[in-house]
Design an enzyme around this catalytic site. Structure first.
Site, PDB file in Angstrom:
ATOM      1  N   GLN A  38      -4.258  20.513  -1.295  1.00 33.42           N
ATOM      2  CA  GLN A  38      -3.008  20.083  -1.882  1.00 33.42           C
ATOM      3  C   GLN A  38      -2.968  20.381  -3.367  1.00 33.42           C
ATOM      4  O   GLN A  38      -3.819  19.830  -4.247  1.00 33.42           O
ATOM      5  CB  GLN A  38      -3.068  18.530  -1.600  1.00 33.42           C
ATOM      6  CG  GLN A  38      -1.840  17.896  -2.194  1.00 33.42           C
ATOM      7  CD  GLN A  38      -2.198  16.075  -2.150  1.00 33.42           C
ATOM      8  OE1 GLN A  38      -3.351  15.850  -1.973  1.00 33.42           O
ATOM      9  NE2 GLN A  38      -1.211  15.438  -2.183  1.00 33.42           N
ATOM     10  N   GLU A  91      -1.372   9.542   2.411  1.00 33.42           N
ATOM     11  CA  GLU A  91      -2.476   9.735   1.537  1.00 33.42           C
ATOM     12  C   GLU A  91      -3.282   8.273   1.275  1.00 33.42           C
ATOM     13  O   GLU A  91      -4.334   8.328   1.311  1.00 33.42           O
ATOM     14  CB  GLU A  91      -2.087  10.523   0.173  1.00 33.42           C
ATOM     15  CG  GLU A  91      -3.248  10.570  -0.740  1.00 33.42           C
ATOM     16  CD  GLU A  91      -2.819  11.483  -1.938  1.00 33.42           C
ATOM     17  OE1 GLU A  91      -3.585  12.201  -2.336  1.00 33.42           O
ATOM     18  OE2 GLU A  91      -1.697  11.081  -2.313  1.00 33.42           O
TER      19      GLU A  91
END
Length: 403
Positions: free
Chosen positions: A125, A243
Site C-alpha cells: 500500500q 485497516e
C-alpha cells in the site's frame, strides 16, 4: 452482545479446525530470515486457496468461498491458535485486491486476483509520505498526464513489505489546483518498473518491515488508474475500511504467559509477581485489554448479524499498541541489568518482550497515530464537536506549507 458461536458458526469452527489440524502440522518451520518465512507463507496460502480458505468472504467467481465475515473471523482465530504463517498477504488481500476487484476492468481482475489468492503475488500500500501520514489527503507525489500515460514523481514512506512486493496501490495528486481531498487519483503500479527505488528502513527492533519508495519519472499507463480522475480519496476510503480493525488485533504475550514470567523473575527476596506496583499495573492493563476484547465481541456480534462495524474499531488499536509498549517496558525493567540482554537463548520469553518493546512505537504510528485515533473516537463514537477544518476548501497549491 453474544459471546458464543451460533450453531452454524460452531459447525464452521469445527470444520476449520479439522482442516487446520490436517494440513498445518506438515508445514516446514522457517529456519532462515524473512525470505524463508515468505516461502513458507506462500506454500500455506496456496494450500488455503486449494481448499477455499484463502479469501473466505470473496465471491466464488473470484476464488473465494462466498462465506460470511464471521466465518473469516473464526478461521483467523483458529489459525492464530496454531501459529501458522499468516503474514505477508494481509495488505494485498485485505486492502489492495478488493480495490482492484471494485475499480479495475475485467482483464486486470483476471490477471491479478488468482495469483494473489494463491500467494504467487504480493501487494503493498503506497499511501503515506513524509508530509502526509495520518493526514493522507496531504500527499504530494505527483502524477502528470502525458497522452495515454502518467508520469509519477515523489516519495512514499513507511510502506510495509515494499521490498518483497510485486505490485502496489498508489495514491497521487493529479490536480494541485483543487482542494486536497478532490485532487487525488488512485493507481496500481508494478514495483519492478524503471524509475522506482525501494530503500528498507532499519527499525530499532532489528526488523526491516518498512520502506521508503521513490518515484523518479516513472511512466505508467492510464489503464492502471483505479476509479475516475480526481476520485482517489473515495477509492482510498474503500481500501482502508479494514485497516484499523486489523491494527487492533491481539499482540504480545497472553496474560497467562506474562504471569508465569513474573513468577519466575526474582525481585529481592521475592518475585516480580509479588511486587505490588507490578501487580497493580498488570491488573490495570488487563482490565483495559479486557475492555478491548469486549468491544471486539460487540463488533463480531454486529458482523454476525450482517451489520457493518463502526469507528469503534479505532479503540482496539489505540489501547493495544500502548499497552504492549508499557507492559514490555515493565517486564524488561524488572530484570535490572539482565534486562539489557536481548538474546533469545537467554530470555524467559524467547526474545518476545524485547521485540515487543521496540516494535510497539511503530504500531502506534501505523494506520493512524494515537492523536488521530482519539479524534476519531471523540467525534464519531462520542459525538463531540469536530475540529475546524480550515484547509477543506483551499486549493492544494495555495494552502500554507504543512496543511
Amino acid at each position: 452482545m453474544d459471546f458464543s458461536d451460533t450453531p452454524e458458526e460452531a459447525a464452521y469452527r469445527a470444520r476449520a479446525a479439522a482442516f487446520l489440524d490436517a494440513h498445518a502440522a506438515d508445514l516446514p518451520r522457517p529456519t532462515g530470515g524473512e525470505m524463508d518465512r515468505l516461502a513458507v507463507a506462500r506454500r500455506w496460502q496456496a494450500i488455503k486457496a486449494d481448499h477455499g480458505y484463502a479469501c473466505i468472504t470473496w465471491p466464488r467467481e473470484w476464488g473465494g468461498a462466498g462465506g460470511t465475515a464471521m466465518e473469516q473471523v473464526i478461521f483467523r482465530q483458529e489459525e492464530a491458535r496454531r501459529g501458522v504463517p499468516i503474514a505477508f498477504f494481509g495488505i494485498g488481500l485485505g486492502l489492495c485486491l478488493p480495490t482492484v476487484i471494485r475499480y479495475a476492468p475485467a482483464e486486470q481482475r483476471e490477471r491479478f486476483v488468482g495469483p494473489a489468492i494463491r500467494g504467487e503475488q504480493v501487494w503493498c500500500q503506497l499511501f503515506s509520505e513524509p508530509a502526509a501520514g495520518s493526514d493522507l489527503a496531504g500527499v504530494r507525489t505527483r502524477a502528470v498526464r502525458d497522452g495515454d500515460d502518467w508520469i509519477l514523481n515523489g516519495q512514499k514512506l513507511w510502506t510495509s513489505g515494499a521490498h518483497y512486493s510485486d505490485y502496489g496501490l498508489l495514491i497521487a495528486r493529479t490536480d494541485p489546483d483543487l482542494p486536497k481531498h478532490k485532487g487525488l487519483t488512485m493507481f496500481w503500479v508494478d514495483l519492478k518498473a524503471p524509475g522506482i527505488e525501494i530503500r528498507p528502513i532499519h527499525q530499532m527492533s532489528g526488523g526491516v518491515e518498512f520502506n521508503e519508495v521513490f518515484f523518479n519519472d516513472v511512466r505508467i499507463s492510464d489503464a492502471q488508474r483505479l476509479g475516475e480522475v480526481g476520485e482517489g480519496w473515495k477509492v482510498a476510503i474503500f481500501a482502508l475500511m479494514n485497516e484499523r480493525v486489523e491494527g487492533g488485533k491481539d499482540r504480545g504475550l497472553p496474560a497467562a504467559r506474562i504471569i508465569a514470567i513474573a513468577r519466575a523473575t526474582p525481585v529481592g527476596d521475592a518475585t516480580l509477581a509479588d511486587d505490588g506496583a507490578f501487580r497493580a499495573a498488570f491488573a490495570d492493563g488487563y482490565v483495559r485489554m479486557r475492555g478491548v476484547s469486549l468491544t471486539r465481541y460487540r463488533t463480531l456480534t454486529a458482523m454476525s448479524r450482517g451489520q457493518t462495524p463502526g469507528p469503534e474499531a479505532s479503540i482496539g488499536k489505540l489501547v493495544m499498541a500502548s499497552e504492549l509498549q508499557e507492559l514490555s517496558r515493565r517486564l524488561i525493567e524488572a530484570q535490572g541489568a539482565y534486562g539489557l540482554i536481548d538474546d533469545e537463548a537467554l530470555s524467559m520469553a524467547d526474545g518476545t518482550v524485547h521485540h515487543d518493546l521496540l516494535h510497539a512505537p511503530g504500531i502506534r504510528i501505523a494506520g493512524g497515530t494515537d492523536e488521530i485515533l482519539r479524534n476519531i473516537i471523540a467525534e464519531r463514537v462520542l459525538g463531540l464537536p469536530a475540529e475546524p477544518r480550515v484547509d477543506k476548501d483551499i486549493p492544494f497549491s495555495q494552502a500554507p506549507k504543512g496543511i
